[in-house]
Design an enzyme around this catalytic site. Sequence first.
Site, PDB file in Angstrom:
ATOM      1  N   CYS A  16       0.848  -1.198   0.000  1.00  0.00           N
ATOM      2  CA  CYS A  16       0.000   0.000   0.000  1.00  0.00           C
ATOM      3  C   CYS A  16       0.883   1.247   0.000  1.00  0.00           C
ATOM      4  O   CYS A  16       2.107   1.171   0.059  1.00  0.00           O
ATOM      5  CB  CYS A  16      -0.924   0.005   1.218  1.00  0.00           C
ATOM      6  N   CYS A  31       3.430   1.703   2.804  1.00  0.00           N
ATOM      7  CA  CYS A  31       4.716   1.030   2.623  1.00  0.00           C
ATOM      8  C   CYS A  31       5.700   1.964   1.927  1.00  0.00           C
ATOM      9  O   CYS A  31       6.868   2.062   2.305  1.00  0.00           O
ATOM     10  CB  CYS A  31       4.543  -0.248   1.800  1.00  0.00           C
ATOM     11  N   CYS A  85      48.358 -10.643  -8.440  1.00  0.00           N
ATOM     12  CA  CYS A  85      48.584 -10.514  -7.006  1.00  0.00           C
ATOM     13  C   CYS A  85      47.325  -9.995  -6.337  1.00  0.00           C
ATOM     14  O   CYS A  85      46.337  -9.662  -7.000  1.00  0.00           O
ATOM     15  CB  CYS A  85      49.761  -9.584  -6.708  1.00  0.00           C
ATOM     16  N   CYS A 110      45.904  -6.723  -7.485  1.00  0.00           N
ATOM     17  CA  CYS A 110      45.068  -6.777  -8.693  1.00  0.00           C
ATOM     18  C   CYS A 110      43.611  -7.020  -8.313  1.00  0.00           C
ATOM     19  O   CYS A 110      42.691  -6.440  -8.900  1.00  0.00           O
ATOM     20  CB  CYS A 110      45.542  -7.893  -9.626  1.00  0.00           C
ATOM     21  N   ASP A 113      19.956 -29.212  20.791  1.00  0.00           N
ATOM     22  CA  ASP A 113      18.538 -29.468  20.932  1.00  0.00           C
ATOM     23  C   ASP A 113      18.386 -30.977  21.169  1.00  0.00           C
ATOM     24  O   ASP A 113      19.196 -31.763  20.672  1.00  0.00           O
ATOM     25  CB  ASP A 113      17.806 -29.053  19.656  1.00  0.00           C
ATOM     26  N   ASP A 147      17.644 -28.746  14.505  1.00  0.00           N
ATOM     27  CA  ASP A 147      17.172 -29.314  13.241  1.00  0.00           C
ATOM     28  C   ASP A 147      16.890 -28.261  12.177  1.00  0.00           C
ATOM     29  O   ASP A 147      16.506 -28.589  11.059  1.00  0.00           O
ATOM     30  CB  ASP A 147      15.931 -30.193  13.463  1.00  0.00           C
TER      31      ASP A 147
END
Length: 844
Positions: free
Chosen positions: A3, A6, A71, A74, A511, A727
Site C-alpha cells: 500500500c 509502505c 597478485c 590486482c 537441541d 534441526d
Amino acid sequence: MSCANCATTIEEAVGSLDGVSTVDVNSATDDAAVEYDDAAVSLREIYDAIDAAGYEAVTDEATIAISDMTCANCASTNEDALEGTPGVISADVSYASDEAQITYNPEDATLEDLYGAIEEAGYSPVRETDEGEDEESRRDLARKEETRSQRNLTLFGAALSVPLLVFMADHLLELGLIGERVLGLPAGWVAFALATPVQVILGWPFYVNSYRALVKNRRANMDVLIAMGSTTAYVYSVAALVGLVAAEGYYFDTAALILVFITLGNYLEARSKGQASAAIRQLLELEADTATRIDEDGTETEVPLEDVQVGDRLKVRPGESIPTDAVVRDGESAVDESMVTGESVPVEKSPGDEVIGATVNQNGSLVVEATRVGEETAIQQIVRRVSDAQRRQPEIQNLADRISAYFVPAVILNAAIWGLLWFFFPETLAGFVEMLPLWGLVGGGPAGLSVFEFSVIVFASAVLIACPCALGLATPAATMVGTSIGAQNGVLFTGGDVLERVREVDAVVFDKTGTLTTGEMELTDVRVVDEGALADGGSVIESGSTLDEDDVLAAAAAAEIDSEHPLAKAIVDGARNRGVDVQSPESFENVPGHGVRAATSAGSVLVGNRTLMEREGIDVTAAAETMETLESEGKTAMLVAIDGRVVGVVATADTVKESAKTAVGSLQARGHDVWMITGDNERTARAVANEVGIEPDRVMAEVLPEEKADAIERIQSDGERAMMVGDGVNDAPALAGAFVGCAIGSGTDVAIEAADVTLMRDDPADVLKAIRISEATLSKISQNLFWALGYNTVMIPLASLGLLQPVFAAAAMAASSVSVLANSLLFRNYSPEREYELLGRFRP
C-alpha cells in the site's frame, strides 16, 4: 509493498540517510527513484536501509572469472573498479580463485557493464558465450590457457637462460671458464643477445601490467616490483656494455633469470590454484550425464539428465549413479553416499526412502521418483554452498589485504632509500655490515664493485625480494581447501568467516529431539488414573461403566489426529497398532508448546503438559505420581483430560542416537561446555541428559520454540560463545542468535538459511568434525601467514644490507608464493576422522 503506507515507510527510511537528496517511492510500479551523493552514502547503505525497514530491494548476482590477475593488489583494483560502476552494490574479488562475486541493481547495471569495468581496469573477464558452455567450463578453460601460456614462456626463457646461468656460475664462483670472447664474439654481446629476447617476451606482460597499475589505476602491484628489478639489471648492463657507465661486469644473466624464475613461479601458482579448486569440479563430475526414464507404458528410455522432470520415474541399476534427488518407489539396495554426506558405510534403501542425486547404487535395482532436479538437487546446492564459502574470507584476510595495499609502495621506497644510502655512505654501511655473520654468505658484499654498481644491486634486490603474493594467497588458498574438506565430510560452511568462528566456540548447545535423539517417537505407556471419571454418564462409555486404557488412548488419539507434532503421530500410530478405532474430532486447536484441545465423540478432550491443565483449572493431583514415574524413565508423559477431568496419562519415548554419548564426551574432553535444551519436562530432559553424559546444571527444559533464542542469549551473556545445534526448523531463531548456528539434517536438506554450518548426516558426532576442520584450517592459515610474513621480515633486511644477489631474490620471491600454495595443497590429505581415531587413544 502492499500500500501507499509502505512507500512512505521506505521514503522515510532512505531519506534519513546522510547524502540522500530526494526519494520517490511508487507503490503502484514497485520502484523507487533515489538521488544521492555517492561520496556521502553508498548504494549498499541505501539497500540496507530498505531491508531494515522490512522490505527487499531487487538485486542480481554475477560471478565472473578474471584470467590475468597477478597478485592481491590486482584483486583490490578490480574490486574498486566494479564498486565504482553505477548500480553495483558490492563486489568481492578473490585472487586465489581468480573470480569476482558481484551484487548489483539489474535496473541500473548489466553484465556487459561489469565486463566493461573489469576491462577498463586493464584485466580480462571470462565472458558468457552462446555455445552452451557452463560457467565452470569457461573458467577451467581460461585457467588452463593461462597455465599453458606460463609454461610455454618458462620453457622459452629457460632455453635462452641456461647459457647465462653458466656465465653467472663462472662469475660468482670465479671458475675462469668464460673468457672475454665466446664463439669468437665478445662475451658481453653474447649475453646481450641471449637476454634481450627474454627481457622482451617474458618481460612484456610485466611491463603492460605495470603500466596499467601505475598509469590507469594509480597503484603499484607485484608486476611493478618485477619490472623495476629486472629492468634495472638489464638497463644497467646495456649502459655498461656501450660504455655509458664503468662496471666490473654485466647483469644480463640476472635480468633474464629474474623473469624466468618469476614466470616459473606463476606457472606453478596457476597449476596449484587449479588443484585447490578441484573439489567443486570433482563434485560436479559425480553427476550422471543421462538417466533411464520409465514411461507410462513401462518402456525404458535413456534421456539426458537435463530432460528429467519432477515426478519422472527412473530406473537405477547396480553400479550406476542416481541421476537426481528422488524417493524410492520399488526395489531395495545399498547406496554409497560417502561423496555427499561423508558416511563411509553404504546406506540401505527401500520404498519410501529418500536418495541423493550423484550417489552410487550398489547391489540392487531401484525404481525412483524424481523429487528435485537441476539447480535444486542436493549436489548442486552443495556446490553452490562451497563456492559461496570460498568467496567469503575469514576476518584475518582483511589484515592481509590491508598490508598488501601499502606493501608495494613501502617496498619501493625502502629500496630507493637503501640504494641511496649505499651510494652516499658506502664505507659506513660496509663497516657495519662486515660485522654481521651473514656478510657475503649469499653473494653479498661490495668488494670489487663500484659504489654505483653496488647501489644498483641493492636497489634491484630490495625491490625483487618483497612479494605480496604469498600474503594474498595465505588465507584464501587454505580456506578453499578447508571448505572442500568440509563438503567431502558432510559438513557445509557458509563462508570462510564461519570457518574461522567455529574453532572459537566455548559451549555447544544441543537441541534434544532429532539431534541427540532419533526424533522418532513411539507410544510406550497408557495409564488410567481415574477409572470412574465417566461413571455418572458420558459419551465414551455407558453410564455406570469404568474407563480402560483403550478408552483413554482413543480419546487422546482422536484429539491428536489432526496435529503434525511428532508426539501426536506417535500416539495415533500407537493407537492404530493396538487396534483402537481412531475417530476424527469435530474441532481441533493446537496450543503451541503445551498440547492440543479438541471436541470429540468422547467430549471435550485436552492432551498436553501440566501447564496446559493448570491454565484450564484442571486438578492433576491424581496423575502426579504416574507422571513422575514415567518421566524418571526418560519418557515424555502427557496428561489426558475429558470434560475438565484428568482421566489418564499417555507416554512416548525417543531413542538416543548411538553416537550422542561419544559426541558429548569428546566435546567435554576438549574443554567445551555441553548443554541440552528441550521443550520436554525437567525429568525427561534430565533422564536423557544423564544417558548421554550432560551435567544436570547444563540442562534447560520446558523451553518453548520461541524461547530458545532467549536461552542461547542467557548462555552467551557471560561471554561464552555458543554453537547451537538443532534441526533448522523450530530452532531457526536460536540458530540465528548463536555465535555459530549448526543445522543437523538429512543428505538432501542443505538449504537451511538460518544456519552457519549444515551437517549432512543426522549425527551429532559431526559437530566434532566441524570444529576439527575449523581448527585445522586456521592452523594452516597461520602457517601460511607465518611463512609469508616471516619470509619478508627476514629477506627484506638481507637485501637492503647488500647480502642478497638480485637473481637469488627473484628465486626466493617466486618460491614464497609457491610454498604457500603447496602448503595449502598438502592440507587436502587432512581427515578429521583420522585425527579423532589418533586422539582417542590418548584421551580418557
